[in-house]
Design an enzyme around this catalytic site. Structure first.
Site, mmCIF file in Angstrom:
data_model
loop_
_atom_site.group_PDB
_atom_site.id
_atom_site.type_symbol
_atom_site.label_atom_id
_atom_site.label_comp_id
_atom_site.label_asym_id
_atom_site.label_seq_id
_atom_site.Cartn_x
_atom_site.Cartn_y
_atom_site.Cartn_z
ATOM 1 N N GLY A 73 0.826 -1.204 0.000
ATOM 2 C CA GLY A 73 0.000 0.000 0.000
ATOM 3 C C GLY A 73 0.857 1.250 0.000
ATOM 4 N N CYS A 74 0.318 2.323 0.531
ATOM 5 C CA CYS A 74 1.039 3.597 0.571
ATOM 6 C C CYS A 74 2.399 3.435 1.239
ATOM 7 C CB CYS A 74 0.207 4.620 1.333
ATOM 8 S SG CYS A 74 1.097 6.136 1.731
ATOM 9 N N PHE A 75 3.443 3.896 0.550
ATOM 10 C CA PHE A 75 4.785 3.690 1.103
ATOM 11 C C PHE A 75 5.090 4.560 2.310
ATOM 12 C CE2 PHE A 75 6.199 5.920 -3.117
ATOM 13 C CZ PHE A 75 5.637 7.125 -2.740
#
Length: 252
Positions: A73-75
């Site tokens: 997902g979002c880093f």
């Protein structure tokens, strides 16, 4: 990068993270304080899982660092989690699974480049093993049962994936996924892909250390700070209070 550019890019990233909605930090904090899991989605509690039955032994040569690439997902949050793990020397946000000419945030966000938002972790195997990193990844950093999404973020660029750097990592990752599925520790099957090793491209500077630099950012408050709290609670022996930061390493 000048301040105006940084603010503009951060605002743009924020709008993407919330599907086009611009939420004030005060509203977000209030919702988080009330324990809301409103439509945008919030961080889930960590799943307590067994350690890997198979792992990679520490390198014979002391001080020999290793790398591992995780996409969950979002880093911002994945990087933030690994930056607080003992034995991690560096955790860089970036893009894996696609070509160099499209490895930039604006293009990857379209979901058609083949990239996944990912984090390249450099670690000391004498202090933390690849298997231990996998345990943190599957327990705290993300939900491995969500297909092509994490929380409010949807698209193949937010897929759950591992990019083993060698055959040993691939064997351990495959065995661990099979072990966790067999133990039924989640309510749904693991969808994490094990993908061929490709070049890793660091993300833009304004994405690095984002969680540490913007702890009051709405997305961070709801989705990512709870992951850091869960890391400390579930893995107290592996937790480090002071994160290892990309920009600090570059400045030294």
């Amino acid at each position: 990068m000048d301040k105006t550019s940084t603010v503009s890019r951060t605002a743009s990233a924020s709008r993407r993270r919330f599907g086009g909605l611009a939420l004030g930090a005060a509203v977000v904090c209030a919702l988080a304080w009330q324990g809301s899991s409103f439509a945008l989605g919030g961080a889930e509690e960590a799943v307590r899982i067994p350690a890997p039955a198979q792992d990679i032994q520490a390198a014979a040569a002391p001080g020999k660092l290793q790398k591992a690439v995780f996409a969950g997902g979002c880093f911002w949050g994945v990087q933030g989690v690994f930056q607080h793990v003992q034995g991690v020397r560096q955790a860089v946000s970036g893009y894996a699974g696609g070509a160099a000419n499209t490895a930039n945030y604006d293009t990857v966000s379209g979901g058609r480049t083949g990239h996944a938002e990912a984090v390249e972790v450099t670690y000391d195997p004498s202090q933390v093993s690849y298997g231990a990193l996998l345990q943190v990844f599957f327990s705290v950093a993300h939900n491995p049962t969500q297909l092509n999404r994490q929380g409010p973020d949807t698209g193949t660029q937010y897929r759950s994936a591992l990019f083993p750097v060698d055959e040993a990592q691939q064997r351990v990752a495959q065995a661990y996924i099979a072990q966790l599925d067999a133990a039924h520790v989640y309510q749904a099957p693991i969808v994490t892909k094990i993908e061929p090793r490709m070049a890793f491209y660091p993300a833009e500077t304004y994405h690095q250390d984002f969680l540490t630099e913007h702890p009051n950012h709405g997305y961070i408050v709801i989705n990512d700070l709870p992951k850091i709290a869960e890391l400390q609670k579930v893995f107290p022996a592996r937790y480090r209070a002071e994160p290892v930061l990309v920009k600090a390493a570059r400045a030294s």
